[in-house]
Write an enzyme that holds these catalytic residues in place. Structure first.
Site, PDB file in Angstrom:
ATOM      1  N   GLU A  33       0.865  -1.192   0.000  1.00  0.00           N
ATOM      2  CA  GLU A  33       0.000   0.000   0.000  1.00  0.00           C
ATOM      3  C   GLU A  33       0.892   1.230   0.000  1.00  0.00           C
ATOM      4  O   GLU A  33       2.109   1.145   0.189  1.00  0.00           O
ATOM      5  CB  GLU A  33      -0.938  -0.016   1.213  1.00  0.00           C
TER       6      GLU A  33
ATOM      7  N   HIS B 248      -8.889  10.058   2.375  1.00  0.00           N
ATOM      8  CA  HIS B 248      -8.484   8.908   1.552  1.00  0.00           C
ATOM      9  C   HIS B 248      -8.601   9.331   0.091  1.00  0.00           C
ATOM     10  O   HIS B 248      -9.613   9.917  -0.314  1.00  0.00           O
ATOM     11  CB  HIS B 248      -9.384   7.702   1.826  1.00  0.00           C
TER      12      HIS B 248
ATOM     13  N   ARG C 243      -1.184   9.550   8.494  1.00  0.00           N
ATOM     14  CA  ARG C 243      -1.031   8.125   8.854  1.00  0.00           C
ATOM     15  C   ARG C 243      -0.594   7.273   7.669  1.00  0.00           C
ATOM     16  O   ARG C 243      -1.108   7.410   6.555  1.00  0.00           O
ATOM     17  CB  ARG C 243      -2.356   7.578   9.384  1.00  0.00           C
TER      18      ARG C 243
ATOM     19  N   ARG D  45      -0.463   8.806   1.345  1.00  0.00           N
ATOM     20  CA  ARG D  45      -1.857   9.139   1.048  1.00  0.00           C
ATOM     21  C   ARG D  45      -2.124  10.639   0.906  1.00  0.00           C
ATOM     22  O   ARG D  45      -2.913  11.064   0.075  1.00  0.00           O
ATOM     23  CB  ARG D  45      -2.661   8.588   2.221  1.00  0.00           C
TER      24      ARG D  45
ATOM     25  N   HIS E 257     -11.355  10.552   5.991  1.00  0.00           N
ATOM     26  CA  HIS E 257     -11.132   9.132   6.284  1.00  0.00           C
ATOM     27  C   HIS E 257     -10.660   8.876   7.714  1.00  0.00           C
ATOM     28  O   HIS E 257     -11.099   7.922   8.343  1.00  0.00           O
ATOM     29  CB  HIS E 257     -10.092   8.613   5.297  1.00  0.00           C
TER      30      HIS E 257
HETATM   31  P1  FAD Z   1     -13.891   2.411  15.610  1.00  0.00           P
HETATM   32  O1  FAD Z   1     -13.694   1.091  14.997  1.00  0.00           O
HETATM   33  O2  FAD Z   1     -14.333   3.520  14.715  1.00  0.00           O
HETATM   34  O3  FAD Z   1     -14.949   2.215  16.757  1.00  0.00           O
HETATM   35  C1  FAD Z   1     -15.479   3.307  17.467  1.00  0.00           C
HETATM   36  C2  FAD Z   1     -16.481   2.755  18.451  1.00  0.00           C
HETATM   37  O4  FAD Z   1     -16.883   3.791  19.333  1.00  0.00           O
HETATM   38  C3  FAD Z   1     -17.759   2.226  17.808  1.00  0.00           C
HETATM   39  O5  FAD Z   1     -18.127   1.046  18.464  1.00  0.00           O
HETATM   40  C4  FAD Z   1     -18.768   3.333  18.090  1.00  0.00           C
HETATM   41  O6  FAD Z   1     -20.098   2.900  18.157  1.00  0.00           O
HETATM   42  C5  FAD Z   1     -18.296   3.752  19.454  1.00  0.00           C
HETATM   43  N1  FAD Z   1     -18.758   5.061  19.884  1.00  0.00           N
HETATM   44  C6  FAD Z   1     -18.501   6.277  19.364  1.00  0.00           C
HETATM   45  N2  FAD Z   1     -19.078   7.232  20.098  1.00  0.00           N
HETATM   46  C7  FAD Z   1     -19.707   6.588  21.109  1.00  0.00           C
HETATM   47  C8  FAD Z   1     -20.478   7.019  22.215  1.00  0.00           C
HETATM   48  N3  FAD Z   1     -20.736   8.307  22.468  1.00  0.00           N
HETATM   49  N4  FAD Z   1     -20.981   6.081  23.060  1.00  0.00           N
HETATM   50  C9  FAD Z   1     -20.754   4.758  22.849  1.00  0.00           C
HETATM   51  N5  FAD Z   1     -20.024   4.307  21.822  1.00  0.00           N
HETATM   52  C10 FAD Z   1     -19.514   5.215  20.982  1.00  0.00           C
HETATM   53  N6  FAD Z   1      -7.188   0.963   8.938  1.00  0.00           N
HETATM   54  C11 FAD Z   1      -6.261   0.020   8.748  1.00  0.00           C
HETATM   55  O7  FAD Z   1      -5.331  -0.130   9.530  1.00  0.00           O
HETATM   56  N7  FAD Z   1      -6.354  -0.811   7.668  1.00  0.00           N
HETATM   57  C12 FAD Z   1      -7.351  -0.704   6.740  1.00  0.00           C
HETATM   58  O8  FAD Z   1      -7.410  -1.462   5.815  1.00  0.00           O
HETATM   59  C13 FAD Z   1      -8.312   0.308   6.930  1.00  0.00           C
HETATM   60  N8  FAD Z   1      -9.327   0.476   6.039  1.00  0.00           N
HETATM   61  C14 FAD Z   1     -10.340   1.341   6.327  1.00  0.00           C
HETATM   62  C15 FAD Z   1     -11.442   1.410   5.505  1.00  0.00           C
HETATM   63  C16 FAD Z   1     -12.526   2.197   5.838  1.00  0.00           C
HETATM   64  C17 FAD Z   1     -13.727   2.248   4.947  1.00  0.00           C
HETATM   65  C18 FAD Z   1     -12.480   2.983   7.027  1.00  0.00           C
HETATM   66  C19 FAD Z   1     -13.626   3.853   7.422  1.00  0.00           C
HETATM   67  C20 FAD Z   1     -11.356   2.954   7.830  1.00  0.00           C
HETATM   68  C21 FAD Z   1     -10.283   2.132   7.498  1.00  0.00           C
HETATM   69  N9  FAD Z   1      -9.165   2.064   8.303  1.00  0.00           N
HETATM   70  C22 FAD Z   1      -8.215   1.114   8.072  1.00  0.00           C
HETATM   71  C23 FAD Z   1      -9.084   2.839   9.537  1.00  0.00           C
HETATM   72  C24 FAD Z   1      -9.498   1.955  10.705  1.00  0.00           C
HETATM   73  O9  FAD Z   1     -10.538   1.103  10.315  1.00  0.00           O
HETATM   74  C25 FAD Z   1      -9.963   2.774  11.894  1.00  0.00           C
HETATM   75  O10 FAD Z   1      -9.099   3.844  12.148  1.00  0.00           O
HETATM   76  C26 FAD Z   1      -9.987   1.864  13.119  1.00  0.00           C
HETATM   77  O11 FAD Z   1     -10.788   0.742  12.859  1.00  0.00           O
HETATM   78  C27 FAD Z   1     -10.491   2.634  14.311  1.00  0.00           C
HETATM   79  O12 FAD Z   1     -10.692   1.713  15.352  1.00  0.00           O
HETATM   80  P2  FAD Z   1     -11.215   2.244  16.740  1.00  0.00           P
HETATM   81  O13 FAD Z   1     -11.418   1.048  17.573  1.00  0.00           O
HETATM   82  O14 FAD Z   1     -10.325   3.314  17.239  1.00  0.00           O
HETATM   83  O15 FAD Z   1     -12.614   2.949  16.384  1.00  0.00           O
HETATM   84  C1  SIN Z   2      -7.402   1.132   2.406  1.00  0.00           C
HETATM   85  O1  SIN Z   2      -7.628  -0.062   2.368  1.00  0.00           O
HETATM   86  O2  SIN Z   2      -7.071   1.821   1.439  1.00  0.00           O
HETATM   87  C2  SIN Z   2      -7.508   1.829   3.720  1.00  0.00           C
HETATM   88  C3  SIN Z   2      -6.315   1.499   4.495  1.00  0.00           C
HETATM   89  C4  SIN Z   2      -6.193   2.388   5.678  1.00  0.00           C
HETATM   90  O3  SIN Z   2      -6.971   3.309   5.888  1.00  0.00           O
HETATM   91  O4  SIN Z   2      -5.229   2.164   6.408  1.00  0.00           O
END
Ligand code: FAD
Ligand code: SIN
Length: 503
Positions: free
Chosen positions: A109, A223, A367, A271, A332
């Protein structure tokens, strides 16, 4: 209803579930979640340097992508502990894609100098990570409450003592000795984002209100390749960067390559650089999107590696096997967030933050691809270890409730942020945003929007994903991290310039 736990984790993404799992054996832990966040949507995978790869090379790529603005100690924790966390996830039952010899498949990537990203279900990596963690947390017997955290409880001695949760129409109290914010990023503060609607910066607003510091809030990552569906509001489907890793290239409306003269890594540049080049091309050509041409990738590779992207394209009538894909950048990821040390501790006793909500300097100004799921695994575990070793003492004194306000005009706030704090910013636009946000009330979206704008207007230079067209160069005088706290009037303001993002 009133409940209690040693630790309440808010959020059930990769970070929150990792923290809860790490605590399950030693502490009475409870997860509060408003639903799934970004984690199950992740496509590309998890970056991890093991075997013939070197964690120090991964650190180097992370720091280059972060425009030299990362905290080296935090990055070191990420790259050195990452492979072990990945192995544990596999031991929990996560099924990653494998080559014919049984070894993990690794893809390329943007910003990585080698194939380093492991993936699952082709481009459904997040769903598998989430499934495995969720199952493990359930098996470990962790209690879960479905609801939205709408406030924190602070003791008379300034320590966080619990959470207020809205379940259906009722607000209940959960007493705790520590609260971990794992609420993800701020996607929903923009009109369009790759994030689902649950990701709206609540944790950031809660932390600020409790007196915690935020850092690096100006670094909002776009993104480069969200699918252009014609409707640029809400959650947009992603076209994973791994499609470029397998050979797809970006073209302008006339079919010319966009990235060849921009960066030595061309379509696989970091990115921020790709997103900026696309934005400039769209502006130059007066177009709403550019093309991603994946037709050089063999059909069987596309079917095996990118079933999610193939299906998203089909839904808008595009056959990526034979046609270029319309794409445009979209919000993103938040590179900054709640300021923490490497164990997730904020500067408020009893309050912790991990994952995308946290700003511990791991991503610097931009990032590196696929470092975020890894961040959740590594720092989720670190906060669990810290709270296993040392849980804050029970707090006394008259508690106060710090509750979130209501956003009366969420779409107006989103429109302001989208127009003035997107990929390209300038001082005049950011000032307009600040003025317009004046009357936006004190709800979480308004608070989050003000923090981004306050940081972006202060930083008069360009680096990583903060691009000021009126200050287009990196200026050494701004080699400082901007710390935001509430001012005397309760508004977010830049209060400090610091050498390091981490505490
Ligand atoms: P999240 O997974 O966003 O979870 C947040 C949680 O907090 C959820 O459960 C939500 O309901 C909860 N929440 C929020 N506010 C409240 C509240 N007030 N009360 C209770 N609950 C609440 N990263 C990579 O490393 N590799 C990838 O391939 C990649 N691809 C991606 C593709 C997409 C489409 C997206 C959107 C992101 C991608 N990312 C990727 C980034 C990565 O997915 C996220 O940064 C990461 O999953 C964030 O994890 P987290 O646990 O911090 O938050
Ligand atoms: C992607 O798959 O392009 C997203 C990866 C990331 O946000 O780290």
């Amino acid at each position: 209803m009133r409940r209690s736990a040693d630790v309440v984790v808010i959020g059930s993404g990769a970070a929150g579930l990792s923290a809860a799992l790490g605590l399950a054996a030693t502490r009475n832990v409870l997860v509060v979640s408003a639903g799934s966040g970004s984690t199950p949507w992740a496509q590309g995978g998890i970056a991890a340097a093991y075997g013939d790869d070197d964690p120090l090379d991964h650190a180097h790529d992370t720091e280059i992508a972060g425009a030299g603005f990362c905290d080296p100690r935090t990055v070191r924790a990420l790259v050195e502990e990452g492979p072990q966390r990945l192995a544990e996830l596999i031991a929990l039952g996560a099924r990653f894609d494998r080559d014919s010899d049984g070894s993990l498949s690794r893809t390329l990537e943007g910003g990585h100098d080698r194939h380093r990203v492991v993936h699952a279900g082709g481009d459904a990596s997040g769903a598998e990570v989430h499934r495995a963690l969720h199952q493990a947390v359930q098996l470990a017997g962790v209690r879960t409450v479905t609801g939205r955290a709408v406030g924190l409880i602070k003791s008379g001695f300034g320590q966080i003592a619990g959470v207020l949760v809205e379940e259906d129409a009722d607000v209940s109290q959960i007493d705790a000795r520590a609260v971990v914010l794992a609420t993800g990023g701020i996607g929903n503060a923009y009109l369009a984002s790759t994030n689902p609607s649950t990701v709206r910066g609540d944790g950031i607003a809660l932390a600020l209100q409790a007196g915690a510091s935020l850092v690096d809030m100006e670094f909002v990552q776009f993104h480069p390749t969200a699918l252009f569906t014609g409707d640029s509001t809400g959650q947009l489907p992603l076209v994973t960067e791994a499609v470029r890793g397998e050979g797809a290239v970006l073209r302008d409306v006339a079919g010319r390559r966009i990235m060849t003269d921009v960066h030595p890594r061309a379509d696989l540049a970091p990115r921020d650089i790709v997103a900026r080049a696309i934005e400039s091309t769209m502006r130059r050509d007066g177009c709403e999107h550019v093309w991603l041409d994946a037709r050089s990738i063999p059909e069987d590779t596309i079917r095996r590696r990118f079933p999610t992207v193939l299906a998203s394209c089909r839904r808008i009538g595009v056959d990526m096997l034979s046609e270029p894909i319309p794409v445009a950048p979209a919000e993103h990821f938040l590179c900054g967030g709640i300021r923490t040390n490497r164990d997730g501790a904020t500067d408020v006793p009893g309050l912790y933050a991990v994952g995308e909500a946290a700003g511990g300097g791991v991503h610097g100004a931009n990032r590196l691809a696929s470092n975020s799921l890894l961040e959740g695994l590594v720092f989720g575990r670190r906060v669990a270890t810290a709270l296993t070793l040392d849980l804050p003492a029970a707090s006394y004194g008259q508690p106060s409730w710090l509750t979130l306000g209501e956003d009366r005009e969420p779409d107006r706030i989103r429109a302001i942020l989208t127009e003035h704090a997107g990929i390209r910013r300038d001082g005049a636009g950011l000032q307009t945003a600040l003025d317009e946000l004046e009357s936006a009330g004190d709800g979480p979206l308004a608070t989050v929007a003000r923090t981004v704008v306050a940081a972006a207007i202060t930083r008069e230079d360009s680096r990583g994903c903060h691009w000021r067209s009126d200050h287009p160069r990196t200026d050494e005088r701004w080699n400082r991290h901007l710390v935001i706290r509430l001012d005397e009037e309760g508004r977010p303001a830049v209060r400090q310039l610091l050498q390091s993002a981490a505490t």
